[in-house]
Design an enzyme around this catalytic site. Sequence first.
Site, PDB file in Angstrom:
ATOM      1  N   GLY A 716      34.109   5.286  24.094  1.00  0.00           N
ATOM      2  CA  GLY A 716      34.880   6.259  23.318  1.00  0.00           C
ATOM      3  C   GLY A 716      35.786   5.636  22.273  1.00  0.00           C
ATOM      4  N   GLU A 717      36.175   4.396  22.477  1.00  0.00           N
ATOM      5  CA  GLU A 717      37.221   3.855  21.615  1.00  0.00           C
ATOM      6  C   GLU A 717      36.817   2.632  20.814  1.00  0.00           C
ATOM      7  OE1 GLU A 717      41.180   4.553  23.622  1.00  0.00           O
ATOM      8  OE2 GLU A 717      39.855   4.859  25.320  1.00  0.00           O
TER       9      GLU A 717
END
Lengths: 752, 346
Positions: A716-717
């Site tokens: 996600g990051e």
Amino acid sequence: MADDTMTFEATPTMDIETQDKVESAERAAENNNVGAAISRVDGPLKVTGQARYAADFAVPNPLYAHLVISTIGKGRITGIDDQAARQVKGVREIYSHANKLDEGSAKFFAAGGQAQQSWEPFAEPDVRFYGETIGLVVAETILGAREAAAELVFQYESEDPAAVIDASGVERQEMPDKAVTKGDFDSAFEAAPVKIDSDYETAPNVHNAMELFATTAHWVGDKLTVYVPSQWVKGFQIGLAEELGIDEANIEVVCPFVGGGFGGKGSLFTWVSLIAAASRDLGRPVKLYVTREQGFTTASFRAETRQSVRLAAAEDGTFQALEHTGDELTSRADNYFVNGQDATVRMYQADAIRTGLTTVHADRQTPGFMRAPAETPYFFGLESAVDEIARELSMDPVELRIKNDTMIDPVDGVPYTSRSLKECFRQGGESFGWSNYTPEIGSMNEGEWMIGWGVATATYPTQMSPCTVRIHLDVSGEARLQVASHDVGTGAYTVLTQAVADELGIPVEKVRVELGDSRLPPGTIAGGSISTASNVSAIMIACERIRQRLGLERGADNDLAAAFENFGQAGIEEYAEWNPSAAKKNATKTLYNGQVMIVGGPEEDYTAFAFGAIFSEVRINRFTHEIRVPRMTGAFAAGRIMNAKTAKSQYLGGMVWGIGHALHETAEVDPRTGAYMNDNISEYLVPVNADVPNMDAIIVPEVDDKVNPAGVKGIGEIGIVGVAASIANAVHHATGTRLRRIPIRLEDLVQA
Amino acid sequence: MKPFRYQAPGSVNAAVEAVEPMGIAGQGGAFLAGGTTLIDLMKLHVLTPPSLTDVKNLGLDTIEESDGEVRIGARVTMAQASEHPIFVERAPALSDALWKAASPQLRNVATLGGNVLQRTRCPYFRDNVSPCNKRDPGSGCAAIGGINRLLAVLGTSENCIATYAGDFANALILFDATVETRTDEGSREIAFEDLHVLPEDHPERETILGDDELITGYRFQLPDWARRSVYVKARDRESYAFALASAAVALDLDGDTIREARLGLGGVATVPWRAREAEEFLQGKTVSEDTALEAGRIAFEGAQGYEHNTFKIPLGRQVVAKAILDAARMDLSGAPNSSGTSEGAN
């Protein structure tokens, strides 16, 4: 138009029908749903407007609330003239510190609680920052509430705030217990033949999710339902119970869809309990919309940093010493920090390592999570510094990174569970065409365009949290997964559907996933890139038990009807808990208590990170000095990929944000008042479509059976990490100007 | 937003009779067209007109040409004008300035009558809190000494440095346009260049229009050499951003020699800006980068930078140079329009 004008061409996209055909063919070929690039299962709901976001839930006969925020940066409220405001048609009540609502304060999330900050705004007449919530108007209509809020006059005794990181009047707090040291940095740095010593600055950023903040509170008797955009419904429930002084069993927090979270919806907003208390006080449901402007200061943000990197190498490029220190702004009361130096010093081998962290307490709101909170700012510093020393060494920046690649965490001396950085640089470089790179400054310029290429390493720790799930399977082959985890737009509904389908051997169409409700078994906070790894690991346990009880084989063509016949029931349900190996034995209890327990990254006997490589091209017009990024390639290795399509979208989304981080995003604080002067999305800029013409994300295959049962690293990051440095490095290649402060804006390149 | 009365009269006469004089600081009524500035500022309570007179039923929505004169109705939208062949083919600076402004959604509703009256984006004007002589005469100017990166370096005074934020006006000013207006006492014609007034001691006053005066349209001649015109806009991102500096240039060339040049500036001045000294300098000169840069230097003579916007002076000089060079490079031999919008307006 001149020949050398840059043109952006739209990439043709496959029509949806063809795409779905291709996908189902791919699925059939693989005979395996996991990893398939299936379209989002919630896509039709979203594009037809049926997906209900927090503010979409209708409640009977609601009142509408509007926040009032402070217009001084520090001081205290000495009086409130509400005469005109109370004359406005339909006004029901006006709340402030003067007529406090009956609600308390949950603990600050960074201190083990759930709240965005450690104090309750109406507890005192003090104003701690510009834009702090100081009043709440409740009226029959939204317009009435807003009009009354505008008529409300707060009188203040004002002081000069210390609102920016370099203001006199800030308090500096050194954090020696957060420092990492290895070897003798000073001697190693002193003795090294090649070294750089540079300072870097990153700007304050605001989440500005498409979905505005909102809250609806609806009491039925002593039962409260709250609809609020949330990346952590369980934490919100527990925190609210504390703030309202009621039993948590009487609170349900509902948020099935989130219109962008980015960390900004991860901790309990101060206004949620205000709305619930106002609703209780007035005996009617109350609905709040927080305006775009108010969202800049009434929620959290990414704070500005000042960093210093000292990096030394041998003549052959072998790193010998690395020091990375940072100052981070926080509020007066709360000691929030991200300490990304802890990750940067694990990227490359070096015998001598040192980090340092200082928090700078200023008159601003308490910062909080924002996508790759620690890595986004600090990898701008590290990866710029690596480019600087590559120049000093006259080495190719990719080659230098590969030379210093390590399979052992240089700080703790333990192995990485897996690390495919070289392969990311190889595949990314091949796709980008790095072999055509010519290192001389300006050597790739064309006509009036200055062109530069830059690279950077991306990384993110592989983290997990305890997670519980409940799965129900019936004789018709339909399964239901229930967990109070979240889909913040990333595709959780889809990949969890795939996981259940795969584990139970049923088609994805037969799986229903319920998320975003605090009544469900407690799941994960949508943060730290933990959701997929943790939820899938718990799903695997529940499904294995279901298979055992029904006598099913994993991956086999099971006869479900016969299995249920033998089982003697038409349905089966399993609740399962999963604890990461690095967590304490009874760690799932923390979920029920509304505490975040995230483990992973550097652990005792291993270190787990996902890695990636970012390649960027910048073009700068030599007259207008406009800086554009016509091309970017990211290559990422992050263990097992559940869905190639949603994964790619995640990577690309991160990279797009990286362009904004590098070139656009900054909350401009007037140091005289502490006010955010660009508190709208007209002047707080993010990339638009025309700014992201040609981007590609490559999924580099990687198998990691050590990180967790699912073999999943978070994705996600990582996509945003390193992007800003790759762009700054490309700007240097194009122009010869080394820019160590982001966002980089055209004035940084204009010569007087 | 404060409650207001709303009316939508069916004729220009009725509209100018119906409107309540606005007065300074938004005390009176206002005309409503696209509303992209007005409604925005009403939501912020910066403007609080007790009544709005909607001009939607007044027609005034055509672009016509007769006897060599172009006439644009005040209710023509930015989108409509940006795509109109008269501008695309014969005055690309005008169509460029329009499609490089705002977003498609805004261009679809914003009208040209309203567009030239677009209010500043100065954050201290918009916050409704800070001292601002434009919003609250005599209260001071918080932009001086504040966050003023986007603000003006030309035409400022010690009372106001707010930028005129629009684009179209900076190109329209090249063509000596006439503004047609109406009040309940009749009509008048104003040279476009005289429409806006410098802030000087009264930044609250932005134009010479009377309180009840309605712009009904513009008219101007389009000389053949207007085909050689461009609008260069330097901005922080590729679309949907205000100009940090922009330049509209039209050139009448004889080979490489400039017979006549017209130069308008945007994003740098308190009003739509015509750089006449630079135009005079260019007359008779041979096109070259040095000449173009010198014209840019002259255009910014007397400019004054503030804390965060001094870069606009060297930037503006180079933007002017690029606009001159781009205009000179235009190939007008083939298709009627070689400027085009191939970069995509979105």
